[in-house]
Design a protein around this motif. Structure first.
Motif, PDB file in Angstrom:
ATOM      1  N   CYS A   1       0.848  -1.193   0.000  1.00 54.96           N
ATOM      2  CA  CYS A   1       0.000   0.000   0.000  1.00 54.96           C
ATOM      3  C   CYS A   1       0.885   1.245   0.000  1.00 54.96           C
ATOM      4  O   CYS A   1       2.020   1.202   0.478  1.00 54.96           O
ATOM      5  N   GLY A   2       0.327   2.346  -0.464  1.00 56.71           N
ATOM      6  CA  GLY A   2       0.945   3.670  -0.300  1.00 56.71           C
ATOM      7  C   GLY A   2       2.360   3.738  -0.844  1.00 56.71           C
ATOM      8  O   GLY A   2       2.664   3.303  -1.965  1.00 56.71           O
TER       9      GLY A   2
ATOM     10  N   SER B   1       6.011  -3.983   3.299  1.00 56.50           N
ATOM     11  CA  SER B   1       5.301  -3.165   4.284  1.00 56.50           C
ATOM     12  C   SER B   1       6.281  -2.684   5.341  1.00 56.50           C
ATOM     13  O   SER B   1       6.862  -3.506   6.054  1.00 56.50           O
ATOM     14  N   GLN B   2       6.470  -1.391   5.423  1.00 53.97           N
ATOM     15  CA  GLN B   2       7.370  -0.820   6.429  1.00 53.97           C
ATOM     16  C   GLN B   2       7.008  -1.360   7.803  1.00 53.97           C
ATOM     17  O   GLN B   2       7.862  -1.884   8.507  1.00 53.97           O
ATOM     18  N   SER B   3       5.749  -1.212   8.184  1.00 53.34           N
ATOM     19  CA  SER B   3       5.322  -1.593   9.534  1.00 53.34           C
ATOM     20  C   SER B   3       5.136  -3.096   9.681  1.00 53.34           C
ATOM     21  O   SER B   3       5.211  -3.629  10.781  1.00 53.34           O
ATOM     22  N   GLY B   4       4.828  -3.759   8.589  1.00 54.49           N
ATOM     23  CA  GLY B   4       4.495  -5.181   8.653  1.00 54.49           C
ATOM     24  C   GLY B   4       3.145  -5.430   9.304  1.00 54.49           C
ATOM     25  O   GLY B   4       2.800  -6.571   9.638  1.00 54.49           O
TER      26      GLY B   4
ATOM     27  N   THR C   1       0.124  -3.413   8.244  1.00 60.48           N
ATOM     28  CA  THR C   1      -0.955  -2.750   7.508  1.00 60.48           C
ATOM     29  C   THR C   1      -2.083  -3.754   7.216  1.00 60.48           C
ATOM     30  O   THR C   1      -1.839  -4.805   6.608  1.00 60.48           O
TER      31      THR C   1
ATOM     32  N   THR D   1      -2.758  -4.972   3.674  1.00 64.77           N
ATOM     33  CA  THR D   1      -1.669  -5.821   3.177  1.00 64.77           C
ATOM     34  C   THR D   1      -1.771  -7.214   3.790  1.00 64.77           C
ATOM     35  O   THR D   1      -1.661  -8.233   3.086  1.00 64.77           O
TER      36      THR D   1
ATOM     37  N   ALA E   1       4.907  10.323   7.390  1.00 62.82           N
ATOM     38  CA  ALA E   1       5.191  10.131   5.962  1.00 62.82           C
ATOM     39  C   ALA E   1       6.459   9.285   5.811  1.00 62.82           C
ATOM     40  O   ALA E   1       7.490   9.583   6.413  1.00 62.82           O
ATOM     41  N   ALA E   2       6.366   8.256   5.004  1.00 57.42           N
ATOM     42  CA  ALA E   2       7.523   7.376   4.802  1.00 57.42           C
ATOM     43  C   ALA E   2       8.546   8.072   3.910  1.00 57.42           C
ATOM     44  O   ALA E   2       8.206   8.566   2.838  1.00 57.42           O
TER      45      ALA E   2
ATOM     46  N   GLN F   1      13.508   0.402   1.054  1.00 56.04           N
ATOM     47  CA  GLN F   1      12.731  -0.692   0.446  1.00 56.04           C
ATOM     48  C   GLN F   1      13.173  -0.926  -0.981  1.00 56.04           C
ATOM     49  O   GLN F   1      13.431  -2.051  -1.414  1.00 56.04           O
TER      50      GLN F   1
ATOM     51  N   LEU G   1       2.473  11.761  -3.701  1.00 53.18           N
ATOM     52  CA  LEU G   1       1.892  11.272  -2.446  1.00 53.18           C
ATOM     53  C   LEU G   1       2.432  12.073  -1.258  1.00 53.18           C
ATOM     54  O   LEU G   1       1.683  12.474  -0.368  1.00 53.18           O
ATOM     55  N   LYS G   2       3.752  12.320  -1.268  1.00 52.57           N
ATOM     56  CA  LYS G   2       4.353  13.089  -0.160  1.00 52.57           C
ATOM     57  C   LYS G   2       3.705  14.464  -0.080  1.00 52.57           C
ATOM     58  O   LYS G   2       3.348  14.934   0.989  1.00 52.57           O
TER      59      LYS G   2
ATOM     60  N   GLU H   1      -0.132  14.328   1.020  1.00 52.46           N
ATOM     61  CA  GLU H   1      -0.437  13.899   2.391  1.00 52.46           C
ATOM     62  C   GLU H   1       0.030  14.925   3.428  1.00 52.46           C
ATOM     63  O   GLU H   1      -0.538  15.013   4.508  1.00 52.46           O
TER      64      GLU H   1
ATOM     65  N   VAL I   1      -1.557   1.723   9.284  1.00 54.26           N
ATOM     66  CA  VAL I   1      -3.012   1.707   9.098  1.00 54.26           C
ATOM     67  C   VAL I   1      -3.518   0.280   9.353  1.00 54.26           C
ATOM     68  O   VAL I   1      -3.456  -0.574   8.473  1.00 54.26           O
TER      69      VAL I   1
END
Ligand code: F6R
Length: 598
Positions: free
Chosen positions: A287-288, A335-338, A340, A343, A387-388, A395, A473-474, A477, A595
């Motif tokens: 995502c995102g 997924s950064q957070s793992g 989401t 996802t 914001a990532a 990644q 996106l940056k 958002e 999220v």
């Protein structure tokens, strides 16, 4: 120091809590023996379980861990000990050659208890201590055997009056106090105790006693004379390394985080490449921002590894492709957070249908790592800005390494192309850091000039479509501006009707295979009197001369690596736009870092 070390360690670790971690530990020398307390969980949970603040002794080290090698667990928490429990070590960073060193140590009888890259360092020092060369020299010789990035701190039961620390690439700061000295990876840890700080440089080490600090070079042991400086920052500013926002700090960390991402152990790249090589269908799922990393990677898989992969937004995955997924499908999930929710739901749907799940995440121990057959940690460290930024470039750095591993396996890339890419990997941190220093003020000026515009469009071709989408996106958002991003060639099929005099269009225009075509797209926009801002290489002629403003990028970046460098000014663009509009870039409205709802 005078007095007990436990409360000081506890308090200092609490001050670094904002950085994020999964486990906690401390070691102190008490009556000639090393005592270790460590466990997974938050500092206060571990305090309730183990009373870490009760540690006695006047010398100690503490650590909060953000897992890289080895999942979060009690054994993997730092400090780590050697076989005899004489040496304890804590570490931030990545030891690249730990596999070789581990094999060597195991062959000579060492028993390793954890799955970390850190523990081997304690055993290396243990080996050296057998030579009767003393603690400091044993650490120095151990450090000379390490490749990678590290800030290491050691205590030794045989010499309980000192801490020895070593630095290469990972931050390490010494706090010079009165009758007590401190070391930490970040100034806030000791700021209430002393404002006198001394920075260790790469390949330096230091010996701290309660009343002395000696700095020396790792290579030769030669003494380095360096005076402390006075830290003027408040604790609040110090937590952001002097930057006004976490986002700006994280943007500026990218030379290091990209390098760390490129340090992924070849064995994991190889495992993923093998799974992909066996697959009938390959999907990249996210995502995102993570999806944009997948989109860029799609070009790399096609052009480098000559493999077709389908990038899919996670929430659309099962509806669109569920009917096609089977046991010969590989789903590489980013997924950064793992954590989401969209996802994870897609991953579970794919797993139920028999697919192999490969995971790329920044959070070891996250749900994604548990659902994956093979996973890789991207080594970015915690990201505080919603914001990532640094996690995007990391990644994509790992994804391109997977694509390269697959290209090698399939024998489809020329040695010239591989060499060019390898050289590019080595130069990436420098390209990112040059862009940051050379364009910081220019981007701010461009934002200032355009801060009254109500909408923006980002255009690119080829791999730069992903960069344009991520730049868009940056911006939207953080500054809540409607923004558009398109493949530049597609813009004449609709978007162009929006363009009127002064409408700002940002072109991502590296001199790659798409360059000659993008010149035409810039002309189309200029013909409609758009205000063109272009990201061009320093030696650019045509696009630059057609543009109203330019942001100059380094020359000669291999096309497949351009997203990592060209996104940097667009991150700064979004950051400055938010700041100029009076918004907090770290906490954009309505957005959460992870999220976890559908
Ligand atoms: C954008 C952003 C989000 C995340 C998205 C996926 O700056 O941070 O778009 O990229 O929510 O998050 P992860 O990568 O944690 O799955």
């Amino acid at each position: 120091m005078d007095g007990e070390v436990g409360p000081v360690l506890y308090d200092s670790l609490k001050r670094l809590e904002y950085r994020g971690y999964d486990s906690v530990g401390e070691a102190a020398v008490v009556n000639g023996k090393i005592v270790v307390k460590k466990d997974i969980g938050k500092i206060d949970e571990v305090e309730r379980r183990l009373r870490i603040s009760d540690l006695s002794g006047s010398i100690g080290i503490g650590h909060t861990r953000w897992a890289t090698h080895g999942a979060p667990s009690q054994e993997n928490a730092h400090p780590h000990l050697d076989c005899k429990g004489i040496v304890a070590v804590v570490h931030n960073g990545i030891i690249e050659n730990f596999m070789e060193l581990k094999q060597e140590l195991e062959a000579s009888g060492h028993v390793l208890r954890s799955r970390t890259d850190t523990e081997i360092v304690a055993h290396l020092v243990e080996e050296n201590l057998k030579l009767k060369i003393g603690f400091v020299e044993s650490v120095r010789r151990a450090a000379k055997r390490l490749t990678g990035a590290y800030a290491l701190a050691f205590v030794c039961a045989d010499e309980p009056d000192k801490i020895v620390c070593v630095r290469k690439e990972s931050p390490l700061v010494i706090g010079v106090g009165t009758n007590a000295n401190y070391l930490a990876s970040d100034i806030p840890a000791f700021l209430p105790r002393t404002k006198n700080a001394l920075l260790l440089e790469d390949d330096e080490m230091a010996v701290l006693k309660h009343d002395q600090v000696h700095v020396m070079k790792v290579e030769t042991g030669e003494e380095v004379v360096r005076k402390p400086f006075v830290v003027e920052w408040s604790v609040e500013t110090a937590t952001k390394s002097g930057f006004p926002h976490f986002m700006l700090k994280e943007i500026n960390e990218q030379p290091l985080t990209v390098r760390n991402a490129l340090r992924t152990q070849p064995i994991y790249l190889e495992l993923m490449a093998s799974a992909m090589n066996r697959a009938n269908k390959i999907f990249l799922l996210a995502c995102g921002t993570s999806y944009h990393a997948c989109l860029a990677a799609t070009y790399a898989f096609a052009n480098l590894a000559k493999v077709e992969v389908t990038p899919v937004i996670a929430s659309e995955f099962i509806d669109s492709y569920g009917a096609l997924i089977d046991k010969d499908t590989v789903v590489l999930t980013v997924s950064q957070s793992g954590e989401t929710a969209d996802t994870l739901t897609a991953v579970r749907g794919a797993k139920d249908r028999g697919a192999t799940i490969l995971g790329l995440t920044n959070v070891m121990g996250s749900t994604l790592t548990r659902l994956s057959d093979v996973y890789i940690g991207q080594n970015s460290g915690p990201e505080r800005g919603v914001a990532a930024t640094k996690t995007f470039t990391a990644q994509y750095s790992v994804l391109i390494k997977i694509a390269l591993a697959l290209a090698r396996k399939r024998n489809v890339a020329s040695s010239k192309d591989i060499q060019r890419l390898e050289d590019g990997f080595n130069r990436l941190p420098e390209w990112v850091s040059t862009t940051l220093s050379a364009q910081r003020e220019n981007v701010r000026r461009v934002v200032q000039k355009n801060s009254d515009k109500g909408s923006f469009c980002f255009l690119g071709r080829g791999i730069s479509v992903a960069t344009a989408l991520e730049g868009r996106l940056k911006l939207l958002e953080l500054s809540y501006l409607p923004a558009i991003a398109y493949p530049a060639g597609e813009s004449k099929h609709g978007f162009i009707s929006v363009v009127e005099e002064g409408y700002p269009v940002l072109f991502v225009a590296p001199q790659d295979e798409a360059y000659s075509k993008i010149i035409g797209n810039v002309m189309e926009m200029k013909a409609r009197r758009a205000h063109v801002v272009s990201l061009v290489e320093g030696n650019d002629g045509q696009v630059a001369s057609l543009s109203d403003e330019t942001i100059q990028m380094p020359n000669g970046i291999p096309s497949l690596l351009t997203p990592i460098v060209f996104i940097v000014p667009l991150q700064l663009f979004a950051y400055w736009m938010a700041v100029m509009k009076g918004y907090d870039p770290d906490f954009p409205r309505n957005l959460a870092k992870s999220v976890t709802v559908h």
